[in-house]
Design a protein around this motif. Structure first.
Motif: not given
Length: 284
Positions: A254-283
């Protein structure tokens, strides 16, 4: 003749003149020419020394010899023109064949090279100099391509042959280890043996490709779902035990594809079947 006399205004006709003292018409009375059929007649008035008109001189001659000469000249000119046209057509055809034949041979050689015949070479001894240089360049390219492909095949064959022995030894060790371990570890070792068998098949395939002179890919039917499930099962232990490494790879990509001035967001949350981890970056 009457027409000639009428044009000259001559009341009489003298066909032959003898003696001295007579003269032909000067610039004031030009000769008159008449064409009748195949004959040509010319008439001119004759004057005495004192000036009065004494008669007319008429010269008549057949035009047939002249017509025959003109016809013969036209026949000669037409024959020369036809021969010149035939010679030009023959020369153009010869030149076209001289140029097109090497081009056809070069096109055929290029097609056979594209089909995998690395030993094919173009004929260099015919055609204009430009085509000969092109054929020479093509042969040089084909020779280098053949050497490169054969060299790669030799390297792949050698590497594949060298890998078969350690893979076989590793499989024997894993088989012995699986026979003397508990069921849980034996199950894990069975998965490792399956991966080892797959690696052995890949090595055998590389060796077969390296030994083949002409490789023609043959399409086969593949169960995409089964292949995906197999790879998920194979990588499942890695995903369970190395979550940190998975996150590191995702964040690094994500950092390699990231443009200057943007940031990578890491989000974690619990689900019924386990855990969900989301690594997101703006286009970008």
């Amino acid at each position: 003749m009457a027409a000639l006399r009428k044009k000259l205004g001559d009341p009489g006709l003298i066909e032959t003149v003898y003696g001295h003292g007579f003269r032909l018409a000067g610039q004031a009375h030009q000769p008159v020419t008449e064409v009748t059929g195949s004959w040509v007649a010319a008439a001119t008035p004759v004057y005495s020394p004192r000036g009065p008109l004494v008669g007319t001189v008429i010269l008549a001659r057949s035009a047939d010899p002249l017509n025959r000469d003109i016809l013969a000249l036209w026949v000669i000119l037409g024959t020369i023109a036809v021969v010149a046209m035939l010679a030009a057509a023959l020369l153009a055809f010869t030149l076209a064949r001289w140029v097109s034949r090497p081009l056809a041979g070069l096109d055929s050689a290029a097609g056979r090279l594209a089909d995998g015949d690395l030993a094919i070479r173009a004929v260099v001894g015919s055609g204009p100099p430009e085509l000969r240089r092109l054929a020479t360049t093509f042969n040089t390219m084909a020779g280098r391509l053949e050497a490169l492909v054969h060299g790669n095949r030799a390297v792949i064959a050698d590497v594949s042959h060298q890998l078969r022995t350690p893979l076989t030894a590793l499989r024997l060790r894993l088989d012995l280890l699986a026979a003397d371990t508990d069921p849980v570890t034996g199950h894990e070792l069975a998965g490792a043996l399956e991966e080892l068998a797959r690696l052995s098949r890949l090595v055998d395939g590389l060796l077969a490709v390296a030994r083949a002179e002409n490789v023609v890919p043959v399409p086969v039917t593949v169960d995409v779902g089964e292949a995906a499930r197999e790879r998920v099962v194979a990588w499942h232990p890695v995903a369970e035990g190395h979550l940190e490494q998975v996150l590191d790879n995702l964040i690094a990509n994500a950092l390699e594809a990231l443009s200057a001035g943007h940031r990578v967001t890491v989000t974690t949350k619990a689900t019924n079947s386990g855990a969900l981890v989301i690594v997101a970056a703006p286009r970008a």
